[in-house]
Write an enzyme that holds these catalytic residues in place. Structure first.
Site, mmCIF file in Angstrom:
data_model
loop_
_atom_site.group_PDB
_atom_site.id
_atom_site.type_symbol
_atom_site.label_atom_id
_atom_site.label_comp_id
_atom_site.label_asym_id
_atom_site.label_seq_id
_atom_site.Cartn_x
_atom_site.Cartn_y
_atom_site.Cartn_z
ATOM 1 N N LYS A 65 0.806 -1.222 0.000
ATOM 2 C CA LYS A 65 0.000 0.000 0.000
ATOM 3 C C LYS A 65 0.843 1.278 0.000
ATOM 4 O O LYS A 65 0.398 2.305 -0.519
ATOM 5 C CB LYS A 65 -0.962 0.011 1.189
ATOM 6 N N ASP A 100 -10.481 2.651 1.865
ATOM 7 C CA ASP A 100 -10.729 2.261 3.252
ATOM 8 C C ASP A 100 -11.483 3.361 3.990
ATOM 9 O O ASP A 100 -12.284 3.084 4.883
ATOM 10 C CB ASP A 100 -9.410 1.972 3.970
#
Length: 268
Positions: A65, A100
């Site tokens: 990420k 997210d």
């Protein structure tokens, strides 16, 4: 046929493939969702290869990420969080997002929980904690971050507008909070008898989201329900970050019920 997928290492445990495949079937989209597991030092090369191969979109998971930040054009949320979990290849260069944040916001909204003007406590200052803290602050909550390592909580709080920070000894503030979000792995299998927050701090006016989804009902959620709190299991956060990625890639409303059904079946 369009190809979407997941970039990570390892990826064999992922629940994203059945969730996204269910969406394609529900909307009669000619697409497949596959997994890619490059070497841990090859994330940027994998993104470049995916673009060359005509991949339409990628989700990104641990440990990549942060590794791909320089390989994509970051949207504002991904830039502030410092992590990308979704790549859209319809633009040049590819665009990196962090869904997210939407996963947190939409999970609370789905359960009728208002965030704006509320007092929220986030337990954990890792990747999930960063996304949770930004999501809650951006939606108008006052955020307190509690973490075992106080310095890490303070570092995150310095990035999140208006946030405060402290150690786990500050969790007594949950007694006066409206929202609690556990962004740690405490309570995850096999340590199902553990909880990040003592039961005495839980109360009926609290909404509790536990990012852990294995097991679905953690000790934290069980004790929160016994206290009369609104409880939201981690699969909802997982679902809605996937929903946001699907809508980013396709421009269509996601079939949330079909995706949720597939996700819950995979968890079972």
């Amino acid at each position: 046929m369009q190809v979407f997928g997941l970039l990570g290492n390892p990826v064999g445990h992922s629940l994203s493939p059945p969730m996204h495949e269910a969406a394609y079937e529900a909307l009669d989209i000619d697409a497949r969702y596959v997994t890619f597991e490059p070497d841990r030092d090859a994330a940027a090369d994998a993104v470049a290869a995916a673009e060359t191969l005509g991949i339409a979109g990628l989700n990104v998971t641990i440990p990549f990420k942060q590794d791909i930040l320089d390989a994509v054009d970051l949207d504002d949320v991904a830039r502030r969080i410092g992590a990308v979990n979704t790549i859209d290849f319809s633009t040049t260069p590819p665009r990196g997002y962090n869904t997210d944040v939407a996963g947190v916001e939409r999970a609370f909204a789905h359960h009728g929980v208002s965030i704006d003007g509320r007092d929220a406590v986030v337990v954990g200052a890792g990747g999930a904690g960063r996304a949770a803290a930004f999501a809650l602050a951006d939606a108008g909550a006052s955020v307190h971050i509690a973490n075992r390592t106080v310095e890490r909580a303070e570092s995150l709080a310095a990035d999140v507008p208006g946030a405060t920070a402290g150690g786990l000894d500050t969790l007594d503030c949950v007694a006066d909070a409206d929202i609690l979000l556990n962004a740690t792995s405490v309570g995850m299998e096999p340590d199902v008898d553990e909880t990040p927050v003592p039961a005495e701090h839980l109360h009926a006016d609290l909404a509790v989201l536990d990012a852990v989804y294995s097991p679905i009902e953690t000790r934290l959620l069980r004790e929160a329900a016994e206290a009369g709190a609104t409880t939201i299991d981690g699969a909802w956060m997982l679902l809605f970050q996937g929903v946001e990625a699907f809508e980013t890639w396709t421009g269509r409303d996601a079939p949330v019920d079909a995706m949720n059904e597939a996700l819950r079946a995979a968890l079972d």
